[in-house]
Design a protein around this motif. Structure first.
Motif, short mmCIF file in Angstrom:
data_model
loop_
_atom_site.label_atom_id
_atom_site.label_comp_id
_atom_site.label_asym_id
_atom_site.label_seq_id
_atom_site.Cartn_x
_atom_site.Cartn_y
_atom_site.Cartn_z
N GLN A 58 76.26 45.92 -2.79
CA GLN A 58 74.89 46.10 -2.32
C GLN A 58 73.95 46.44 -3.47
O GLN A 58 72.85 45.88 -3.57
CB GLN A 58 74.82 47.21 -1.26
CG GLN A 58 75.58 46.90 0.02
CD GLN A 58 76.97 47.51 0.04
OE1 GLN A 58 77.68 47.50 -0.99
NE2 GLN A 58 77.35 48.06 1.18
N ASP A 79 72.71 37.53 -4.35
CA ASP A 79 73.94 37.99 -3.71
C ASP A 79 74.91 38.48 -4.77
O ASP A 79 74.82 38.11 -5.94
CB ASP A 79 74.56 36.88 -2.87
CG ASP A 79 75.30 35.84 -3.69
OD1 ASP A 79 76.54 35.90 -3.76
OD2 ASP A 79 74.63 34.97 -4.29
N ARG A 144 65.74 44.12 1.75
CA ARG A 144 66.78 44.22 2.77
C ARG A 144 68.07 43.70 2.17
O ARG A 144 68.08 42.84 1.30
CB ARG A 144 66.43 43.39 4.01
CG ARG A 144 65.22 43.89 4.80
CD ARG A 144 65.56 45.15 5.60
NE ARG A 144 64.48 45.53 6.48
CZ ARG A 144 63.44 46.29 6.13
NH1 ARG A 144 63.36 46.73 4.87
NH2 ARG A 144 62.51 46.61 6.99
N HIS A 146 72.22 42.56 3.53
CA HIS A 146 73.17 42.34 4.63
C HIS A 146 74.53 41.98 4.04
O HIS A 146 74.62 41.40 2.96
CB HIS A 146 72.69 41.22 5.55
CG HIS A 146 71.45 41.55 6.31
ND1 HIS A 146 71.49 42.19 7.54
CD2 HIS A 146 70.14 41.36 6.03
CE1 HIS A 146 70.25 42.37 7.98
NE2 HIS A 146 69.41 41.86 7.08
N ALA A 196 76.81 36.51 5.25
CA ALA A 196 75.78 37.39 4.71
C ALA A 196 74.42 36.70 4.69
O ALA A 196 73.40 37.30 5.08
CB ALA A 196 76.16 37.86 3.31
N ALA A 199 73.01 36.37 8.19
CA ALA A 199 72.48 37.65 8.67
C ALA A 199 71.12 37.95 8.04
O ALA A 199 70.28 38.64 8.64
CB ALA A 199 73.46 38.78 8.34
N LEU A 200 70.90 37.41 6.83
CA LEU A 200 69.65 37.65 6.12
C LEU A 200 68.51 36.76 6.61
O LEU A 200 67.33 37.07 6.40
CB LEU A 200 69.88 37.41 4.63
CG LEU A 200 68.82 37.90 3.63
CD1 LEU A 200 68.78 39.42 3.60
CD2 LEU A 200 69.11 37.35 2.23
N ASP A 203 65.24 38.10 8.37
CA ASP A 203 64.33 38.77 7.45
C ASP A 203 63.58 37.76 6.60
O ASP A 203 62.37 37.88 6.36
CB ASP A 203 65.10 39.74 6.55
CG ASP A 203 65.57 40.98 7.27
OD1 ASP A 203 64.80 41.51 8.10
OD2 ASP A 203 66.70 41.42 7.02
#
Length: 212
Positions: A58, A79, A144, A146, A196, A199-200, A203
């Motif tokens: 992260q 990423d 953000r 994810h 990932a 999920a992003l 946003d």
């Protein structure tokens, strides 16, 4: 709306495979967004290579997204991913790309990991998984992150010619083929990075819609 040729989103990588994947996920998701011209990689806008000084996936993903966003003035996506092996306490983890000492030496990293696990034969003790953190950052604004994971078992020797990194030795749960034996579409459907990024997407859609 700005000119179609003006970039709106930069992916903090020079990896064209990752760029194609992100473009495919965004295609049609944002009215007015031309993914072929307005979603670009770092090289297209002169974005810097960012040092991965964080100690988690992260942290590194956010570091890269924030720095590229500030440098370019564009919304940035980044990423960070790697392999987490249960019996190694989650290692190589964020050090996956430089496990053998030199960043990006896939073969050396793979060989070292197989040697370290050489005496471990029970598949239950060879549990591992790919982990990915995908981050988005707005210049001077919000960010953000994810997560996505792909669990499986480590094979005792590489199989398959596709993919990269540790793909030839990870057998995904429920599969009889390694990640390197899957087609690109099959891998993207179950991969840690695909999960990932998907999920992003909400946003990204919201942030891009404010600029298109």
């Amino acid at each position: 709306m700005g000119r179609v040729s003006q970039p709106l989103l930069v992916l903090a990588t020079h990896n064209q495979g990752k760029l194609s994947e992100l473009r495919a996920l965004l295609d049609g998701a944002v009215p007015g967004l031309d993914v072929n011209t307005q979603v670009v990689d770092a090289g297209a806008v002169g974005a810097p290579d960012v040092r991965e000084t964080g100690v988690t996936f992260q942290e590194n993903a956010l570091l890269k997204a924030r720095e590229v966003a500030e440098h370019t003035g564009l919304i940035a996506v980044a990423d960070d991913s790697g392999l987490a092996v249960d019996v190694l306490g989650g290692a190589p983890g964020f050090l996956s790309a430089r496990w053998a000492g030199k960043h990006g030496d896939d073969q050396a990293n793979l060989d070292l990991l197989l040697a370290q696990l050489g005496d471990i034969e029970d598949p239950e003790h060879r549990r591992a998984g790919f982990v990915c953190a995908a981050a988005v950052a707005v210049p001077g604004g919000e960010d953000r992150v994810h997560m996505g994971e792909l669990s499986g078992t480590l094979l005792r020797e590489p199989r398959g010619a596709g993919g990269f990194g540790y793909d030839p030795i990870l057998l995904p749960e429920g599969e009889t083929r390694s990640c390197a034996e899957l087609t690109a579409a099959e891998k993207n459907a179950i991969s840690h990075r695909g999960k990932a990024f998907r999920a992003l997407i909400p946003d990204l859609v919201r942030l891009l819609a404010e600029r298109v």
